[in-house]
Design a protein around this motif. Sequence first.
Motif, PDB file in Angstrom:
ATOM      1  N   LEU A 445       0.845  -1.186   0.000  1.00  0.00           N
ATOM      2  CA  LEU A 445       0.000   0.000   0.000  1.00  0.00           C
ATOM      3  C   LEU A 445       0.884   1.240   0.000  1.00  0.00           C
ATOM      4  O   LEU A 445       1.959   1.246   0.598  1.00  0.00           O
ATOM      5  N   VAL A 446       0.389   2.300  -0.638  1.00  0.00           N
ATOM      6  CA  VAL A 446       1.077   3.582  -0.664  1.00  0.00           C
ATOM      7  C   VAL A 446       0.195   4.619   0.015  1.00  0.00           C
ATOM      8  O   VAL A 446      -1.003   4.724  -0.303  1.00  0.00           O
ATOM      9  N   LEU A 447       0.770   5.372   0.966  1.00  0.00           N
ATOM     10  CA  LEU A 447       0.071   6.482   1.621  1.00  0.00           C
ATOM     11  C   LEU A 447       0.764   7.776   1.199  1.00  0.00           C
ATOM     12  O   LEU A 447       1.726   8.214   1.834  1.00  0.00           O
ATOM     13  N   PRO A 448       0.309   8.420   0.118  1.00  0.00           N
ATOM     14  CA  PRO A 448       0.979   9.622  -0.371  1.00  0.00           C
ATOM     15  C   PRO A 448       0.513  10.872   0.372  1.00  0.00           C
ATOM     16  O   PRO A 448      -0.436  11.533  -0.043  1.00  0.00           O
ATOM     17  N   VAL A 473       5.051   5.192   2.891  1.00  0.00           N
ATOM     18  CA  VAL A 473       4.408   6.336   3.542  1.00  0.00           C
ATOM     19  C   VAL A 473       5.223   7.585   3.228  1.00  0.00           C
ATOM     20  O   VAL A 473       6.463   7.549   3.254  1.00  0.00           O
ATOM     21  N   THR A 474       4.538   8.682   2.940  1.00  0.00           N
ATOM     22  CA  THR A 474       5.250   9.916   2.655  1.00  0.00           C
ATOM     23  C   THR A 474       4.688  11.069   3.480  1.00  0.00           C
ATOM     24  O   THR A 474       3.532  11.043   3.917  1.00  0.00           O
ATOM     25  N   GLY A 475       5.544  12.077   3.683  1.00  0.00           N
ATOM     26  CA  GLY A 475       5.118  13.341   4.264  1.00  0.00           C
ATOM     27  C   GLY A 475       4.575  13.217   5.667  1.00  0.00           C
ATOM     28  O   GLY A 475       5.147  12.567   6.535  1.00  0.00           O
ATOM     29  N   GLU A 476       3.422  13.832   5.900  1.00  0.00           N
ATOM     30  CA  GLU A 476       2.810  13.887   7.222  1.00  0.00           C
ATOM     31  C   GLU A 476       1.691  12.857   7.388  1.00  0.00           C
ATOM     32  O   GLU A 476       0.834  13.016   8.253  1.00  0.00           O
ATOM     33  N   SER A 477       1.694  11.820   6.595  1.00  0.00           N
ATOM     34  CA  SER A 477       0.658  10.788   6.691  1.00  0.00           C
ATOM     35  C   SER A 477       0.489  10.306   8.122  1.00  0.00           C
ATOM     36  O   SER A 477       1.473   9.999   8.800  1.00  0.00           O
ATOM     37  N   ILE A 608       9.153  13.700  -2.555  1.00  0.00           N
ATOM     38  CA  ILE A 608       9.490  13.359  -3.937  1.00  0.00           C
ATOM     39  C   ILE A 608       8.226  13.138  -4.754  1.00  0.00           C
ATOM     40  O   ILE A 608       8.190  13.441  -5.953  1.00  0.00           O
ATOM     41  N   ASP A 609       7.176  12.600  -4.124  1.00  0.00           N
ATOM     42  CA  ASP A 609       5.927  12.371  -4.853  1.00  0.00           C
ATOM     43  C   ASP A 609       5.320  13.689  -5.318  1.00  0.00           C
ATOM     44  O   ASP A 609       4.867  13.817  -6.463  1.00  0.00           O
TER      45      ASP A 609
END
Length: 732
Positions: A445-448, A473-477, A608-609
Amino acid sequence: MTGVDRPATTGPVRDTSPAVAATSAGAVPWYRRTFRWGQTNLTEIDPVRYDADWWRSYWRRTRVQGVIVNAGGIVAYYPSRHRLHHRAAFLGDRDLYGEIVRAAREEGLTVLARMDSNRADGSFYLEHPDWFAVDANGQPYRAGELFIACINGPYYREFLPSVLEEIITRSAPDGVTDNSWSGLDRDHICYCEHCRRGFRRDTGLDLPRRVDWDDPAYRQWIEWGYKQRLAIWDLNNAVTRRAGGPDCLWIGMNGGDVVAQAHRFRDTRAICERTPILMLDSQYRHEHTGFQANGDNGKLLHGLLGWDALIPESTAMYDAGSPTFRLGSKPEPEARMWAVEGFAAGIQPWWHHIGSVHEDRRQYATAEPLFSWHERHQHALLAREPIATVGVVWSQRSIDYYGRGRSDVLLPYRGFVDALIRARIPYLPVHADHIGRDAGSFATLVLPDVGVLTERQCAEIQAYVEGGGGLVVTGESSGYDQWGDRRENFALADLLGVHATWRHHGSADAQPRDWESYATHTYLRFAEIREPARVADGFDDTELVPFGGRLEVVRTDPDVQVLLTWVPPFPIYPPEKAWMAVPRTDLPALVTRSLPSGGRVAYLAADIDRCYARHHHPDHGRLLANVVRWTAHEDVPLVVEGAGVLDCHLYRKDQAVVLHLVNLDQGGAWSGRLQELTPVGPFDVGVRVPADLTLTTARFLVAGHETPVRCDGGWIVTRVERVADHEVVLFT
């Protein structure tokens, strides 16, 4: 001759599925059997110029099975008994709507009565000013010369239901659809007496005085606004079913952009739970999202509706875009590419013309080849089950309470989706509320940057990874609760091995605020030991990756692997100053973690996303795809080799596999409308075969030929020689 124009040399294939076979016996409702639609959006002058014979011929040529006919709302095209229901200026006592409905019935077509119902003229307002939305100063909200009705007043709750009953009684349409049904958007608060009383009754609060996401009253107003739109949906369906029978549905048109849906108080998930069909009003490509956005729309909506549901899409034959020319023709390649990207994701075609007479007649040539091809090959385009091992999570609640009105809140999602498309990795959108239901079917799973996640959603993610699933997971997820209030730490901190400090470097803005600081001239540095090696694949000859975005400052646990760190900004001008005063830091940009369960986790502190969505730097796309492949344990069911940008959609269809390829390598040197198609190919294709299938033949539904496939260790291999707009490979 382009792909959709070319007839298949193997001849047309008729759909012999049970649903289609039952249609002739009347057993299947219209919303399960009407695959192609047409709409001539009438204008007020059309009663004196509508050529019924010509349009009936056009219906036949374009192979439509249903039509959408203007009935009432802002403008009535029949002699309504309601005195204030404004008749088209040139209608007189004619019933143009009824005439078109009768003609459609003679052709055996499904009919939807079209409403456009959120506004009325000055005469209506003068008699019922309390039915219309007003601002804090009591002044009516207007759109040009028209007054905007309040969704909580008698206009929506009494007048429009009576109009619906009248239309159904007169003409018995199969259903009703409405173009602009949800009233004022989120930027405008209505202070009419109906809203004041209703909000106080339901919440005990006074209406908020301004947009303020930290104000409890404003938050409750957001929740209340969504509920009122769903109440309208339920009310109108009760009216139409009572008047026209259980299959006489009211279906408000909806968009594919969930940020715009949120702005209009349209809860996409809740709406999909209420309808077996969704009329998608998403007419054209936006340059910042590209044609691939339509494929994402289809996958996202099917994830909510189910893959056996129909999603007709209003594809403008007129020149919709920026700018829009209502009476001009959209270039055929532009319209075609939007449509075939929709086909690839299970969207059905619906041509749309403004007015019944056009001096720019080029628009009439676009639909026929598209719709004829769709009819010949509908057996391979409908009721398919997607094959994908990557799920990309999205949340409308996060769009609201984390995004707080930002139009760019979905950039990280779009960046990840674009990276997966570029890497030819099939994916599916996953609603955050469905993680517990759907996650088990994915390898990762990706959490952008899904900032808002509820405690339940976080627990479901934790269970999924502890069960062996992968996670990016990216950023402030997970950093914010359901109201967008910041938590003390990421809710997923212990799973990620990463902890928030709530500090950051750089900016998420498209343009830095202070150019003199060269704030965007930043880099990411690889660690001396590049583990996991898969994530660093393709970067052997560089120590640095250009960055230029925002970095979340985080603390890491001892058991995580830091693969990339941040290099702070330094001058880009004059070139003599372009050297790194601080060549390295210990600030993590990308960390990975392997769990005893076999689950793999990656966290990107560097956005990066978001950067990839804006600039499509190849290094960023490669990194994102590498991280996904590593967390998924390389579990990707498709390999496509060859030069070009393809959107690859993979499905199972009964005892066959369908690969739908869309050529996105179109007009890359130019912005604006697409003028011609740029073919790509050849491509060597490998598909992992489901264990219960034996597949021996590849049939190319656009090129019109078939060839044996080669089997290689559970994979089938074939070659696609050329893709102009799209190709559909049916493996049997």
